[in-house]
Design a protein around this motif. Structure first.
Motif, PDB file in Angstrom:
ATOM      1  N   GLN A   1       7.671   5.671  -1.149  1.00 35.32           N
ATOM      2  CA  GLN A   1       7.254   5.752  -2.553  1.00 35.32           C
ATOM      3  C   GLN A   1       6.055   4.852  -2.825  1.00 35.32           C
ATOM      4  N   LEU A   2       6.018   3.668  -2.163  1.00 37.27           N
ATOM      5  CA  LEU A   2       4.890   2.755  -2.358  1.00 37.27           C
ATOM      6  C   LEU A   2       3.590   3.377  -1.873  1.00 37.27           C
ATOM      7  N   SER A   3       3.644   4.016  -0.693  1.00 45.38           N
ATOM      8  CA  SER A   3       2.426   4.646  -0.171  1.00 45.38           C
ATOM      9  C   SER A   3       1.962   5.770  -1.082  1.00 45.38           C
ATOM     10  N   HIS A   4       2.914   6.498  -1.659  1.00 41.96           N
ATOM     11  CA  HIS A   4       2.531   7.566  -2.585  1.00 41.96           C
ATOM     12  C   HIS A   4       2.035   7.006  -3.909  1.00 41.96           C
ATOM     13  N   ALA A   5       2.488   5.808  -4.277  1.00 41.36           N
ATOM     14  CA  ALA A   5       1.932   5.171  -5.475  1.00 41.36           C
ATOM     15  C   ALA A   5       0.454   4.869  -5.273  1.00 41.36           C
ATOM     16  N   MET A   6       0.081   4.484  -4.050  1.00 40.10           N
ATOM     17  CA  MET A   6      -1.332   4.233  -3.744  1.00 40.10           C
ATOM     18  C   MET A   6      -2.134   5.524  -3.805  1.00 40.10           C
TER      19      MET A   6
END
Length: 880
Positions: free
Chosen positions: A108-113
């Protein structure tokens, strides 16, 4: 660290080699595993033969998109790296991440980026005309892989060779978002900082990273552990806990964070009974030992292995305090013994459109991404490719057909209710974008296009330096949250106070119960607005102290050989108090105050003096008045019978003067009663001295008259003409004047004055008159004693004169009483404490005055009133 420095040196040499040929250096990222592979290639001097090639193994990004400027990303999408054996006969295999399924929360963090970059690219005001790209890598939660990625970011620099041609600028990294952990972030920052590449971490909280001398290009959107350590210490103190235990991960993050916490705890007066560490790769025996220790502790941090070990067997209830790194981790809520945990979490946020972005994941996108394929297969329990159908735990995994609905998943990937670290990633990307915008578009209208072809500087390092400079100055708001960095690259420290509370359904929820703002004044940082549920569902704050609080009136005495939180409570010594809980020392009361019974406050000491309300004062005042009345009655009797022989025979003038002086003597004793004042102190001693001298002078005059009268009866004697009434008056006045002179000198030089006697008694204050000059006081008494002694001697000599009524006998008895009283007075006066000194003095005055009136005038009054036949001249002239 030495290896890192060495590798930095090797990479730097790449840009400084200036011989006739070009040397392209490749660094194998397995070098930190004690293996390095360097491959050299000679190239001719002709421009047409130039070909730049990165030697060694290349780690492909998990997600990437081309753009004018590339932002690198490093996230721990997998938790482990694959262990490979090295026989040094072939090229080592590249480091691979271990396990099929990625860490869903980090995904989810990578997709937030990705979401933030796409949102910026669609923004017409931020970086207009410029398209940002990204290269997001999986660091596998490995330091060696993080170092590998750091060199990969560096190797994409715009290198200028002396052949006159440039290598391709494809994949040029302007800044890096990551790493997730502090230890990998430290390793990455040490490598990329010399090249001024900004690094913005969304979750690395180690306080050591605030050191700009070691990490000059490091920033973060999450508060430093320096703030969290202080906040945790204040949280512990907030609830009155002074005896805790601590456990940490044996990493740079854990060790530095614990060091900060221990320092903050010491300042707050908190004792840490144990502080133990371990790492996930430690043997099970080490984990078990730590678990045995933790059973007596009250604080821990994010340790899945340790929690699993603790859950194996029950142990006494413990109140857990969690740091941000694990207290908001939803994966830990399955451990029921953690219910009631409190700690600090990053503020929750709402990112508009982010949930839809996460759910907008097509099957086609999944099929082309190995990482998303793993996620999809594990989430829906199927396989993407027909060739990969297999049995797992005797359950057949079917083929994914694209009809799977990601909206039906209940995983941390789709859960946007607790957007904490994801928001930190979102803010990090926007901070970098604002820095690039300020570097490229400064001074331009916000609607104008930024010129992406404009060179900031002639060298790429300077370009990164420009972005680094602008990143230090960013200050903007996004989704209601301010984004800025202080001089250490840290944001303002604001935490949510979270509490793990069980619902009616038995599910543990992370509930925000308050806020901590480090920017607020001391003592006002906490804002608790909801009830906290503690361990075992209790609403009462648990107690965690080595020793109970010492109440006011006591002080702490440390127990020998134990920490400062272990102590005994000892009552304050006499004359001292403590008015606070857990006081280390007792404070003495002012001399005019004394401790109360509880010894927790100073109260005024009772003031003592001989007052008219005291029984002694009433008795003495009564006798003074009675004495004065008796004297006045005697005066009236003498005045009524002033022509009688007995009055005339004893020198009526001196008798009346003596009666007046005796009245004053009785009344002057009243001046000794009551609170001393400046005037009363001067009056009582001088009035007493003068009236008594007047009295004794009259008695002395009467004694001399008796002697002179006997001499006058001798044939041829005319002595009475030398001691007639004028001479008698002169004698009395002269003797009295000497006393007046002594008193005047005393009052002028050093008069008596009121004082508070604080030394006679510890428990009360005595109000008394200080003598001023002791010489003056004893001179007054000495003069009275001298006259009384002289009078006694003369009266004693005249006691046997042949008169039927010889007054010398009466004077002798009165002077005998007078001298006995005052001789006894001296030692009694000196030794009597407090108000009894005044009582002794009044008693001496009254006793001597009553002695005079009773011895001299009582017999005469008896004859006048009851024996009138003896009050004749004939009877008085008869000889015995």
């Amino acid at each position: 660290m030495a290896v890192s420095v060495l590798l930095i040196g090797l990479v730097s040499a790449l840009c400084l080699f200036q011989l006739n040929s070009v040397f392209a250096l490749g660094v194998s990222l397995d070098s930190l595993n004690q293996r390095s592979s360097f491959t050299g290639a000679w190239a001719g001097t002709e421009a047409s033969s130039v070909k730049c090639k990165l030697q060694g193994s290349i780690h492909l990004p998990a997600f990437s998109m081309d753009g004018d400027f590339i932002i690198g990303g490093a996230f721990s999408l997998h938790s482990y790296t694959q262990t490979v054996s090295h026989d040094y006969t072939i090229m080592p295999e590249p480091v691979r991440c271990k396990g099929r399924s990625p860490t869903i929360l980090t995904l989810q963090l990578s997709h937030a980026m990705v979401f933030a970059i796409e949102e910026i690219n669609n923004n017409t005001e931020l970086l207009p005309g410029i398209r940002l790209g990204y290269q997001i890598y999986d660091s596998c939660a490995s330091v060696s892989m993080t170092v590998h990625l750091a060199f990969q970011f560096l190797n994409s620099l715009d290198l200028v060779f002396h052949t006159g041609k440039n290598c391709s600028q494809s994949g040029m990294v302007m800044a890096v978002v990551g790493e997730s952990g502090s230890t990998p972030s430290i390793s990455m920052s040490r490598i990329i900082s010399p090249f001024n590449i900004p690094q913005v971490s969304p979750s690395a909280t180690c306080a050591c990273l605030s050191d700009k001398q070691q990490y000059p290009s490091f920033f973060r959107t999450i508060p430093s552990d320096q703030f969290q350590a202080g906040a945790l210490a204040k949280l512990v103190k907030q609830f009155g806990w002074t005896w805790i235990g601590a456990v940490r991960s044996d990493t740079d993050y854990g060790n530095n964070g614990m060091a900060s916490f221990l320092e903050a705890a010491k300042k707050e007066g908190i004792c840490v009974e144990y502080s133990v560490s371990f790492y996930r790769t430690h043997p099970h025996s080490r984990i078990q030992k730590v678990a045995d220790v933790i059973r007596s502790l009250k604080k821990s941090s994010n340790k899945l292995i340790l929690l699993a070990e603790l859950s194996r067997e029950p142990f006494p209830p413990r109140q857990w305090i969690g740091s941000e790194s694990w207290v908001t981790n939803p994966g830990l809520r399955k451990y029921s013994f953690l219910a009631g945990t409190i700690g600090f979490g990053i503020q929750k946020s709402v990112i508009p459109g982010f949930r839809n972005f996460l759910l907008n994941l097509s099957f086609a996108q999944v099929a082309v991404s190995p990482l998303l394929t793993e996620f999809w297969e594990d989430s829906f329990n199927c396989t993407i490719k027909e060739s990969e159908k297999h049995f797992s735990f005797f359950v057949f995994l079917g083929l994914c057909n694209g009809t799977e609905d990601i909206k039906t998943l209940q995983t941390p990937y789709t859960d946007t209710s607790q957007l904490r670290i994801s928001n930190m990633v979102y803010k990090a990307v926007y901070a970098i974008a604002h820095a690039i915008h300020n570097a490229l578009c400064q001074g331009r209208n916000v609607t104008a296009q930024c010129d992406k072809l404009t060179k900031l500087q002639s060298k790429q390092v300077s370009k990164n330096e420009s972005i680094l400079t602008e990143l230090k100055k960013v200050n903007f708001s996004r989704n209601g949250y301010d984004v800025s960095f202080d001089t250490n690259g840290d944001p303002v420290a604001i935490y949510e106070l979270v509490n793990w509370q069980k619902t009616m359904a038995g599910i543990t929820d992370i509930v925000t119960v308050g806020l901590y703002d480090a920017s607020l004044p001391e003592g006002q940082e906490f804002q608790i607005n909801k009830n906290i549920i503690w361990m075992e569902g209790s609403t009462k704050v648990p107690v965690s102290v080595c020793s109970g609080s010492c109440p006011p009136g006591t002080r702490k005495v440390l127990q020998k050989g134990k920490p400062i939180c272990c102590y005994d409570c000892t009552a304050c010594p006499e004359g001292e108090i403590s008015n606070t809980t857990d006081s280390a020392d007792c404070l003495p009361c002012h001399m005019e105050f004394q401790p109360n019974a509880k010894r927790d406050t100073c109260i005024p000491k009772p003031i003592e003096f001989l007052s008219f309300q005291d029984i002694l004062g009433i008795i003495l005042a009564t006798f003074s008045v009675l004495g004065a009345c008796l004297t006045i009655i005697t005066t009236a009797i003498f005045l009524r019978h002033r022509t009688s022989p007995i009055v005339r025979a004893n020198n009526s003038e001196l008798s009346f003067l003596l009666l007046i002086s005796l009245t004053l003597c009785f009344l002057c004793s009243i001046t000794f009663i009551g609170a001393p004042s400046e005037w009363s102190c001067m009056l009582r001693h001088t009035a007493f001295g003068i009236t008594f001298v007047l009295c004794i002078s009259c008695v002395l005059g009467k004694t001399i008259v008796v002697l002179m009268a006997f001499k006058a009866r001798l044939p041829g004697s005319n002595v009475m003409k030398w001691f007639g009434p004028p001479q008698q008056r002169m004698t009395v006045m002269s003797f009295t004047f000497i006393q007046v002179l002594i008193c005047t000198i005393w009052l002028v030089l050093s008069p008596p004055f009121p004082i508070k006697n604080l030394t006679a008694y510890k428990e009360k204050i005595i109000l008394e008159c200080a003598l001023g000059s002791a010489v003056g006081f004893w001179a007054v008494l000495g003069y009275i004693g001298l006259l009384a002694s002289f009078c006694f001697v003369l009266a004693f000599l005249a006691r046997k004169l042949p008169d039927n009524f010889n007054e010398a006998k009466l004077i002798t008895f009165s002077m005998l009483i007078f001298c006995a009283v005052w001789i006894t007075f001296i030692p009694a006066y000196v030794s009597s404490p407090g108000k009894f000194t005044v009582v002794v003095e009044i008693f001496a005055i009254l006793a001597s005055s009553f002695g005079l009136i009773m011895c001299i005038f009582a017999p005469k009054c008896f004859i006048i009133l009851f024996k009138p036949e003896k009050n004749t001249k004939k009877y008085l002239m008869c000889k015995n």
